[in-house]
Write a protein that holds these residues in place. Structure first.
Motif: not given
Length: 72
Positions: A52-55
Motif C-alpha cells: 500500500x505504500x510503495x516507494x
C-alpha cells in the motif's frame, strides 16, 4: 497480480493454516503457538504495508554507470 500481491496471499494462507491448528497445538504448546501466530500476522501486516505504500521510482539513478574516459 504483482509479486507483492502473491506474497500477501501466501502469508495470509500460512496464517490461516496456523490458526486452523489452534485446537490441536494450543493444548500442548500454547506459548509456541501464540509466538508463531504473532510472527505470521506481523509478516502479513508488513507485506500489506509495503504493497500500500510503495516507494516512488528513483529518477536520479542512471541505468548504467558512466563509461571511464578512454586512454590515448
Amino acid at each position: 497480480m504483482t509479486e507483492v500481491d502473491h506474497a500477501a496471499e501466501h502469508a495470509y494462507e500460512l496464517l490461516r493454516q496456523h490458526v486452523q491448528l489452534y485446537r490441536t497445538a494450543i493444548h500442548c504448546e500454547p506459548h509456541a503457538w501464540r509466538t508463531r501466530c504473532k510472527e505470521l500476522a506481523e509478516n502479513l501486516d508488513w507485506i500489506l504495508f509495503c504493497r500500500d505504500h510503495r516507494l516512488p521510482p528513483d529518477t536520479k539513478k542512471t541505468p548504467y554507470p558512466p563509461m571511464p574516459p578512454r586512454l590515448p
